[in-house]
Motif scaffolding. Structure first.
Motif, PDB file in Angstrom:
ATOM      1  N   PHE A  56      21.575   8.627   8.779  1.00 13.72           N
ATOM      2  CA  PHE A  56      20.380   8.100   7.825  1.00 13.72           C
ATOM      3  C   PHE A  56      20.519   6.619   7.940  1.00 13.72           C
TER       4      PHE A  56
ATOM      5  N   TYR B 292       5.610   7.220  12.574  1.00  4.79           N
ATOM      6  CA  TYR B 292       6.110   8.023  11.361  1.00  4.79           C
ATOM      7  C   TYR B 292       4.835   8.410  10.590  1.00  4.79           C
TER       8      TYR B 292
ATOM      9  N   TYR C 221      12.244   6.255   4.792  1.00  2.00           N
ATOM     10  CA  TYR C 221      12.379   4.901   4.636  1.00  2.00           C
ATOM     11  C   TYR C 221      11.269   3.865   5.152  1.00  2.00           C
ATOM     12  N   LYS C 222      10.995   4.255   6.391  1.00  2.00           N
ATOM     13  CA  LYS C 222      10.099   3.408   7.256  1.00  2.00           C
ATOM     14  C   LYS C 222       8.598   3.254   6.489  1.00  2.00           C
ATOM     15  N   LEU C 223       8.371   4.495   5.965  1.00  2.00           N
ATOM     16  CA  LEU C 223       6.873   4.609   5.204  1.00  2.00           C
ATOM     17  C   LEU C 223       7.070   3.965   4.077  1.00  2.00           C
TER      18      LEU C 223
ATOM     19  N   THR D 264      21.516  17.879   4.268  1.00  2.00           N
ATOM     20  CA  THR D 264      20.500  18.778   5.101  1.00  2.00           C
ATOM     21  C   THR D 264      19.040  18.532   4.447  1.00  2.00           C
TER      22      THR D 264
ATOM     23  N   ASN E 273      16.453   9.178   4.382  1.00  2.00           N
ATOM     24  CA  ASN E 273      15.944   9.696   5.801  1.00  2.00           C
ATOM     25  C   ASN E 273      15.240   8.636   6.403  1.00  2.00           C
ATOM     26  N   THR E 274      15.317   8.588   7.599  1.00  2.00           N
ATOM     27  CA  THR E 274      15.013   7.295   8.240  1.00  2.00           C
ATOM     28  C   THR E 274      13.467   7.107   8.258  1.00  2.00           C
ATOM     29  N   ALA E 275      12.781   8.095   8.424  1.00  2.00           N
ATOM     30  CA  ALA E 275      11.288   8.232   8.463  1.00  2.00           C
ATOM     31  C   ALA E 275      10.721   7.947   7.371  1.00  2.00           C
TER      32      ALA E 275
ATOM     33  N   HIS F 252      18.114  15.091   5.437  1.00  2.00           N
ATOM     34  CA  HIS F 252      17.885  15.171   6.922  1.00  2.00           C
ATOM     35  C   HIS F 252      16.297  15.673   7.277  1.00  2.00           C
ATOM     36  N   HIS F 253      16.162  16.731   6.555  1.00  2.00           N
ATOM     37  CA  HIS F 253      14.641  17.303   6.915  1.00  2.00           C
ATOM     38  C   HIS F 253      13.263  16.625   5.675  1.00  2.00           C
ATOM     39  N   GLY F 254      13.857  15.418   5.317  1.00  2.00           N
ATOM     40  CA  GLY F 254      12.844  15.025   4.400  1.00  2.00           C
ATOM     41  C   GLY F 254      12.530  15.533   3.164  1.00  2.00           C
TER      42      GLY F 254
ATOM     43  N   HIS G 256       5.526   1.576  14.092  1.00  2.00           N
ATOM     44  CA  HIS G 256       6.581   0.592  13.805  1.00  2.00           C
ATOM     45  C   HIS G 256       6.937   0.131  15.193  1.00  2.00           C
TER      46      HIS G 256
END
Lengths: 347, 211
Positions: free
Chosen positions: B87, A268, B194-196, B63, B190-192, B66-68, A161
């Motif tokens: 988040f 990611y 969301y990105k995917l 938790t 979880n940010t990662a 956070h760990h996906g 990204h």
């Protein structure tokens, strides 16, 4: 020593033994071969250095570094971020005559991790840096090297990204630095109620064509338009190489470290709860350590991907065969010829 | 990453057991996302197959996200704050809101010795950060429940706790001295993760935003 001490492990330490350690070695070796083939030279940074030099750059990470006092009473910091330690080392060693210079590293870092984060696997960083590179060529070279690295790991689903710290700085140039920090976090976490009217810009995720439309909405030749245009040009170059799947423009990527100045990016991978790699351009960082030179680089937490990488047929030392032969002499002789064929043999 | 050609994997969503769960279930159900937990199971798919829902303890929810393990989560600001994790913010929800308040016995006279306030609370991080932010030193006694007992029994003169109607406080002879923060309930990611999967998550948020 009590039994309790024997079983207690300090937070922020990592042990790899036997097959795990072997995997790490093999993988590191392959990564280094790749870096070498791209013309990147290895560097090794010291394990500790004077704390004062780094404290302005640590930001919120300041409470996770390990500090100690040396015999002269100076405060030291253990290596917690290789980009910073590398910048310092380059500042000491390099002169303008050395540039441009491509360097790479693979080293452990030491920082405290909360009980809950102990599985975050942020103990071993590999990375590359292109020092003395200005403009799009340097950015693109680093991004293409990162793409190659992800291919080496066999991670076709990993996404890079791309965002721009320059765009963020341009959009909020009127604000004093102290007020920008909370906004930087708000953009990164997509808290649009905090970000305000600029939200529609930073919320964008997609390809370069969509970003071009967004560009039309910005005042021509404004710093924000220039920054976005720079990002689009780079992305178009990547798309022209057929890498549309790998790269995504994501303007909520603004780089959480204070030292970024231009392109920023994070990688990611499905199944990982956190970015696998991150990087960007930091044109003023090296100057803070005595070498006024632009630079772009990335670092990747190898521990996060190790379990995802298929190393193929590996001749692991744990699977070594015993050399045939009744006497030591015979076994040494047989072992030599078997090893010459690429076999692992014990005596 | 999933493309439109293949059947996408469901999005994973962690929901807290307890007071919020029924409201979430109703809100989702009204927008076509119906689900049920049968036979004491802790995971369920919604009827459309869009969501895989995991039931966890409220305080553990951040938790998991956070760990996906779960990509998405719903819980109150208070729980996220205590976890210390960050988040991607997706959608504030209109139900379950409450207040974080400082309370003491109704007849409490404010004559604290200079130095610090003694506060009993479950929300130790919030309490410490809030009062330190005001420049007020605090001594915190961590409790896990029935915090109202602390002033009654003399463990600490003050408590910081969530207050909805105030009836529990009243029943124990306590009163709110000050509301410290309004607590909302949010959908976050979880940010990662969301990105995917931002496109699918964006569609889910649009569905949930419907009045």
């Amino acid at each position: 020593m009590s039994d309790a001490q024997l079983y207690k492990l300090p937070q922020g330490t990592e042990r790899l033994v036997l097959d795990e350690a072997f995997r790490r070695q093999v993988l590191t070796h392959r990564v280094q071969n790749l870096f070498t083939s791209w013309g990147y030279q290895p560097v090794q940074t010291p394990v500790f250095d004077f704390y004062e030099l780094y404290s302005p750059f640590l930001g919120t990470k300041a409470d996770s570094v390990y500090r100690l006092v040396d015999r002269e009473g100076d405060l030291l910091v253990l290596r917690s971020d290789i980009t910073l330690f590398l910048a310092r080392s380059m500042g000491v060693v390099l002169t303008d005559g050395h540039q441009p210079l491509r360097v790479c590293y693979a080293d452990t870092i030491l920082r405290h991790q909360d009980l809950e984060d102990i599985s975050a696997n942020e103990f071993y960083q590999i990375g590359a840096e292109f020092i003395g590179s200005k403009g799009p060529e340097g950015d693109l070279e680093l991004l293409l090297l990162l793409d190659d690295l992800l291919n080496l790991f066999g991670l076709p689903e990993a996404r890079i990204h791309l965002g721009s710290r320059a765009l963020f700085d341009a959009a909020f140039e009127d604000l004093p630095l102290a007020k920008r920090q909370p906004l930087l976090e708000a953009v990164a976490l997509r808290r649009w109620s905090v970000v305000g009217p600029q939200s529609s810009l930073f919320a964008y995720q997609g390809d370069s064509a969509g970003a071009r439309k967004l560009l039309d909405s910005l005042p021509k030749l404004s710093p924000a338009a220039t920054a976005l245009s720079d990002l689009i040009v780079r992305t178009e170059a990547l798309e022209a190489l057929g890498l549309n799947q790998r790269f995504v423009i994501d303007l909520s990527e603004v780089g959480r470290q204070d030292y970024y100045t231009g392109l920023v990016f994070q990688v990611y991978q499905p199944g990982l709860g956190d970015a696998l790699a991150s990087g960007g351009r930091y044109d003023q960082l090296l100057a803070r350590f005595g070498l006024d030179s632009p630079s772009v680089g990335f670092s990747l937490h190898l521990g996060k991907v190790e379990h995802l990488v298929d190393l193929g047929q590996l001749a692991a030392p744990s699977a070594a065969q015993k050399a045939p032969g009744a006497t030591l002499g015979e076994r040494v002789k047989n072992a030599r010829s078997l090893r010459a064929e690429g076999r692992n043999v014990t005596l | 990453m999933n493309t439109d050609k293949t059947q996408p994997e469901p999005l994973t969503l962690a929901l807290p057991k307890g007071r919020l769960f029924d409201q979430v279930q109703e809100h989702f159900g009204a927008r076509g996302l119906k689900f049920d937990f049968t036979d004491r199971k802790l995971t369920a798919l919604d009827q459309t197959g869009l969501l895989k829902i995991i039931l966890v303890k409220n305080a553990d929810l951040p938790t998991y996200v956070h760990h996906g393990i779960a990509g998405l989560g719903i819980c109150g600001d208070d729980v996220v704050y205590e976890s210390g994790h960050e988040f991607t913010h997706l959608l504030p929800l209109a139900f379950g809101g409450t207040k974080m308040a400082l309370a003491a016995r109704k007849d409490h006279v404010r004559d604290d010795p200079p130095g610090h306030l003694t506060i009993a609370t479950k929300f130790t991080k919030f309490t410490r950060d809030y009062f330190h932010g005001l420049g007020i030193p605090v001594k915190i006694i961590r409790l896990d429940g029935s915090v109202e007992l602390a002033p009654v029994l003399g463990l600490a003169p003050y408590i910081v706790d969530l207050v909805e109607t105030g009836s529990t406080l009243k029943a124990n002879g306590l009163a709110v001295l000050e509301t410290l923060k309004t607590i909302g309930v949010n959908l976050f990611a979880n940010t990662a993760y969301y990105k995917l999967r931002y496109q699918e998550i964006g569609r889910l948020v649009d569905t949930l935003r419907k009045p």
